[in-house]
Design a protein around this motif. Structure first.
Motif, PDB file in Angstrom:
ATOM      1  N   GLY A 170     -22.194  56.589 100.043  1.00  0.00           N
ATOM      2  CA  GLY A 170     -21.542  55.164  99.720  1.00  0.00           C
ATOM      3  C   GLY A 170     -22.868  55.434  98.567  1.00  0.00           C
ATOM      4  O   GLY A 170     -22.931  53.989  97.648  1.00  0.00           O
ATOM      5  N   PHE A 171     -23.701  56.023  98.172  1.00  0.00           N
ATOM      6  CA  PHE A 171     -24.313  55.803  97.201  1.00  0.00           C
ATOM      7  C   PHE A 171     -23.904  56.287  96.020  1.00  0.00           C
ATOM      8  O   PHE A 171     -22.800  57.484  95.764  1.00  0.00           O
ATOM      9  CB  PHE A 171     -25.745  57.259  97.039  1.00  0.00           C
ATOM     10  CG  PHE A 171     -26.830  57.313  97.214  1.00  0.00           C
ATOM     11  CD1 PHE A 171     -27.736  56.016  97.520  1.00  0.00           C
ATOM     12  CD2 PHE A 171     -26.685  58.184  99.313  1.00  0.00           C
ATOM     13  CE1 PHE A 171     -28.715  55.943  99.393  1.00  0.00           C
ATOM     14  CE2 PHE A 171     -27.583  57.684 100.016  1.00  0.00           C
ATOM     15  CZ  PHE A 171     -28.267  56.538  99.915  1.00  0.00           C
ATOM     16  N   THR A 172     -24.217  55.590  94.771  1.00  0.00           N
ATOM     17  CA  THR A 172     -23.491  55.540  92.937  1.00  0.00           C
ATOM     18  C   THR A 172     -23.998  56.752  92.467  1.00  0.00           C
ATOM     19  O   THR A 172     -25.239  57.435  92.556  1.00  0.00           O
ATOM     20  CB  THR A 172     -23.636  54.294  92.257  1.00  0.00           C
ATOM     21  OG1 THR A 172     -25.021  54.748  92.075  1.00  0.00           O
ATOM     22  CG2 THR A 172     -23.522  53.005  92.945  1.00  0.00           C
ATOM     23  N   ASP A 173     -23.496  57.237  91.611  1.00  0.00           N
ATOM     24  CA  ASP A 173     -23.621  58.417  91.176  1.00  0.00           C
ATOM     25  C   ASP A 173     -25.045  58.350  90.261  1.00  0.00           C
ATOM     26  O   ASP A 173     -26.003  58.864  89.697  1.00  0.00           O
ATOM     27  CB  ASP A 173     -23.151  58.496  90.104  1.00  0.00           C
ATOM     28  CG  ASP A 173     -22.030  59.476  90.000  1.00  0.00           C
ATOM     29  OD1 ASP A 173     -21.847  60.031  91.794  1.00  0.00           O
ATOM     30  OD2 ASP A 173     -20.738  59.723  89.611  1.00  0.00           O
ATOM     31  N   ASN A 174     -25.677  57.227  89.692  1.00  0.00           N
ATOM     32  CA  ASN A 174     -26.899  57.018  89.124  1.00  0.00           C
ATOM     33  C   ASN A 174     -27.526  56.996  90.281  1.00  0.00           C
ATOM     34  O   ASN A 174     -29.312  57.893  89.797  1.00  0.00           O
ATOM     35  CB  ASN A 174     -26.664  55.160  88.244  1.00  0.00           C
ATOM     36  CG  ASN A 174     -26.007  55.385  87.696  1.00  0.00           C
ATOM     37  OD1 ASN A 174     -26.043  56.360  86.833  1.00  0.00           O
ATOM     38  ND2 ASN A 174     -25.595  54.278  86.973  1.00  0.00           N
ATOM     39  N   GLU A 175     -27.679  56.470  91.309  1.00  0.00           N
ATOM     40  CA  GLU A 175     -28.679  56.499  92.847  1.00  0.00           C
ATOM     41  C   GLU A 175     -28.552  58.534  93.098  1.00  0.00           C
ATOM     42  O   GLU A 175     -29.916  58.860  93.327  1.00  0.00           O
ATOM     43  CB  GLU A 175     -28.095  55.567  93.845  1.00  0.00           C
ATOM     44  CG  GLU A 175     -27.898  54.263  93.514  1.00  0.00           C
ATOM     45  CD  GLU A 175     -27.753  53.941  94.870  1.00  0.00           C
ATOM     46  OE1 GLU A 175     -28.204  52.192  94.649  1.00  0.00           O
ATOM     47  OE2 GLU A 175     -26.280  53.801  95.114  1.00  0.00           O
ATOM     48  N   ILE A 176     -27.406  58.717  92.846  1.00  0.00           N
ATOM     49  CA  ILE A 176     -27.760  59.693  93.453  1.00  0.00           C
ATOM     50  C   ILE A 176     -28.580  60.638  92.573  1.00  0.00           C
ATOM     51  O   ILE A 176     -29.297  61.597  92.914  1.00  0.00           O
ATOM     52  CB  ILE A 176     -26.296  60.802  93.442  1.00  0.00           C
ATOM     53  CG1 ILE A 176     -25.667  60.046  94.521  1.00  0.00           C
ATOM     54  CG2 ILE A 176     -26.341  62.239  93.951  1.00  0.00           C
ATOM     55  CD1 ILE A 176     -24.332  60.310  94.507  1.00  0.00           C
ATOM     56  N   ALA A 177     -27.767  60.314  91.172  1.00  0.00           N
ATOM     57  CA  ALA A 177     -29.104  61.344  89.861  1.00  0.00           C
ATOM     58  C   ALA A 177     -30.245  61.565  90.075  1.00  0.00           C
ATOM     59  O   ALA A 177     -30.895  61.960  89.840  1.00  0.00           O
ATOM     60  CB  ALA A 177     -28.539  60.758  88.767  1.00  0.00           C
ATOM     61  N   GLU A 178     -30.659  59.793  90.718  1.00  0.00           N
ATOM     62  CA  GLU A 178     -32.304  59.787  89.838  1.00  0.00           C
ATOM     63  C   GLU A 178     -32.987  60.194  91.740  1.00  0.00           C
ATOM     64  O   GLU A 178     -34.255  60.499  91.443  1.00  0.00           O
ATOM     65  CB  GLU A 178     -32.443  58.156  90.594  1.00  0.00           C
ATOM     66  CG  GLU A 178     -33.766  57.399  90.829  1.00  0.00           C
ATOM     67  CD  GLU A 178     -33.513  56.061  91.024  1.00  0.00           C
ATOM     68  OE1 GLU A 178     -34.357  55.615  91.370  1.00  0.00           O
ATOM     69  OE2 GLU A 178     -33.446  55.150  89.654  1.00  0.00           O
ATOM     70  N   ARG A 179     -31.920  60.766  93.275  1.00  0.00           N
ATOM     71  CA  ARG A 179     -33.029  61.008  94.419  1.00  0.00           C
ATOM     72  C   ARG A 179     -32.354  62.502  93.873  1.00  0.00           C
ATOM     73  O   ARG A 179     -33.857  63.592  94.338  1.00  0.00           O
ATOM     74  CB  ARG A 179     -31.766  60.558  95.409  1.00  0.00           C
ATOM     75  CG  ARG A 179     -31.567  59.149  95.305  1.00  0.00           C
ATOM     76  CD  ARG A 179     -30.715  58.833  96.503  1.00  0.00           C
ATOM     77  NE  ARG A 179     -30.790  59.637  98.057  1.00  0.00           N
ATOM     78  CZ  ARG A 179     -30.699  58.435  99.515  1.00  0.00           C
ATOM     79  NH1 ARG A 179     -31.313  57.348  98.656  1.00  0.00           N
ATOM     80  NH2 ARG A 179     -31.432  58.507 100.390  1.00  0.00           N
ATOM     81  N   MET A 180     -31.843  63.150  92.772  1.00  0.00           N
ATOM     82  CA  MET A 180     -31.975  64.780  92.446  1.00  0.00           C
ATOM     83  C   MET A 180     -32.595  64.871  91.595  1.00  0.00           C
ATOM     84  O   MET A 180     -32.003  66.099  91.545  1.00  0.00           O
ATOM     85  CB  MET A 180     -30.095  64.905  92.676  1.00  0.00           C
ATOM     86  CG  MET A 180     -29.213  65.174  94.118  1.00  0.00           C
ATOM     87  SD  MET A 180     -27.699  65.200  94.181  1.00  0.00           S
ATOM     88  CE  MET A 180     -27.832  67.315  94.258  1.00  0.00           C
ATOM     89  N   ASN A 181     -33.125  64.025  90.824  1.00  0.00           N
ATOM     90  CA  ASN A 181     -34.226  64.825  89.516  1.00  0.00           C
ATOM     91  C   ASN A 181     -33.008  64.767  88.486  1.00  0.00           C
ATOM     92  O   ASN A 181     -33.583  66.342  87.845  1.00  0.00           O
ATOM     93  CB  ASN A 181     -35.016  65.393  89.975  1.00  0.00           C
ATOM     94  CG  ASN A 181     -36.171  65.490  88.919  1.00  0.00           C
ATOM     95  OD1 ASN A 181     -36.589  64.529  87.987  1.00  0.00           O
ATOM     96  ND2 ASN A 181     -37.202  66.137  89.154  1.00  0.00           N
ATOM     97  N   LEU A 182     -30.844  64.047  88.286  1.00  0.00           N
ATOM     98  CA  LEU A 182     -30.749  65.091  88.042  1.00  0.00           C
ATOM     99  C   LEU A 182     -30.423  64.298  86.004  1.00  0.00           C
ATOM    100  O   LEU A 182     -30.431  62.741  86.437  1.00  0.00           O
ATOM    101  CB  LEU A 182     -28.966  65.303  88.038  1.00  0.00           C
ATOM    102  CG  LEU A 182     -29.403  66.215  89.216  1.00  0.00           C
ATOM    103  CD1 LEU A 182     -26.982  66.029  89.872  1.00  0.00           C
ATOM    104  CD2 LEU A 182     -29.049  67.653  88.395  1.00  0.00           C
ATOM    105  N   LYS A 183     -30.507  64.819  85.265  1.00  0.00           N
ATOM    106  CA  LYS A 183     -30.283  63.807  84.109  1.00  0.00           C
ATOM    107  C   LYS A 183     -28.923  63.239  84.037  1.00  0.00           C
ATOM    108  O   LYS A 183     -27.899  64.148  84.788  1.00  0.00           O
ATOM    109  CB  LYS A 183     -30.574  64.814  82.808  1.00  0.00           C
ATOM    110  CG  LYS A 183     -32.113  65.348  82.765  1.00  0.00           C
ATOM    111  CD  LYS A 183     -31.589  65.774  81.394  1.00  0.00           C
ATOM    112  CE  LYS A 183     -33.506  66.405  81.434  1.00  0.00           C
ATOM    113  NZ  LYS A 183     -34.466  66.608  80.810  1.00  0.00           N
ATOM    114  N   PRO A 184     -29.001  62.606  83.293  1.00  0.00           N
ATOM    115  CA  PRO A 184     -27.233  61.811  83.036  1.00  0.00           C
ATOM    116  C   PRO A 184     -25.886  62.624  82.890  1.00  0.00           C
ATOM    117  O   PRO A 184     -24.551  63.000  83.403  1.00  0.00           O
ATOM    118  CB  PRO A 184     -27.401  61.020  82.316  1.00  0.00           C
ATOM    119  CG  PRO A 184     -28.537  60.592  82.295  1.00  0.00           C
ATOM    120  CD  PRO A 184     -29.546  61.971  82.387  1.00  0.00           C
TER     121      PRO A 184
END
Length: 182
Positions: free
Chosen positions: A137-151
């Motif tokens: 249920g994580f959003t893409d923004n939350e996942i990006a932060e958790r995976m240390n990914l740029k937009p």
């Protein structure tokens, strides 16, 4: 949905205490090694012919074939779901993605267990991690932060996974991930 082995003659194997497996067979829970000989022979053959998995057992110093087979089964068939692991009418084995709780920490990951597959492709560990977090249920923004990914990297990853899974939107992806991974 029917759980295999409860109302039919198929077999559903599931992980118990590592590395022990149990199974639903003929309406009851049985120990893995109490399954029919035909089933054990088929799974033993598959396990012992998996060269990469066998290398990991040698690296770990495991010499018991019985232990190797049960660990291999635990890693590749340990998820309790609605798809029979062993179809008794034709001997077909349905390998599955099993999140054993050691994903990301296991030194043998993707060497003993298999990568998550779609109908047309295999997902990378990073794509699998993205899907797992989507299913939770994580959003893409939350996942990006958790995976240390740029937009831009996140957008590319999400698009690549949707293409591999064969869905056109995030809702379809989340639905597929929940059915496949949880």
């Amino acid at each position: 949905m029917n759980i295999p082995g409860i109302t039919d003659n198929n077999i559903e194997i599931f992980a118990s205490d590592y590395p022990e497996c149990k199974a639903m067979h003929k309406g009851r829970v049985v120990r893995f090694w109490d399954l029919p000989e035909r089933t054990l022979d088929r799974l033993t053959g598959m396990a012992l012919s998996d060269r990469e998995a066998m290398r990991t057992f040698r690296e770990e110093g495991i010499k018991s074939e019985k232990l190797m087979v049960e660990i291999w089964v635990w890693c590749n068939l340990g998820r309790f779901d609605y798809i029979p692991d062993f179809e008794t009418n034709n001997g077909r084995v349905n390998l599955e993605y099993h999140d054993c709780g050691r994903r990301g920490k296991c030194p043998w990951e993707f060497r003993r267990c298999k990568r998550l597959k779609t109908q047309t492709d295999t997902l990378t560990p990073r794509e699998t991690d993205y899907l797992k977090q989507t299913a939770k249920g994580f959003t893409d923004n939350e996942i990006a932060e958790r995976m240390n990914l740029k937009p831009n990297s996140m957008i590319s990853l999400a698009r690549r996974v949707r293409e591999k899974v064969g869905v056109s939107n995030r809702a379809g992806l989340a639905s597929w991930a929940m059915r496949t991974m949880l």
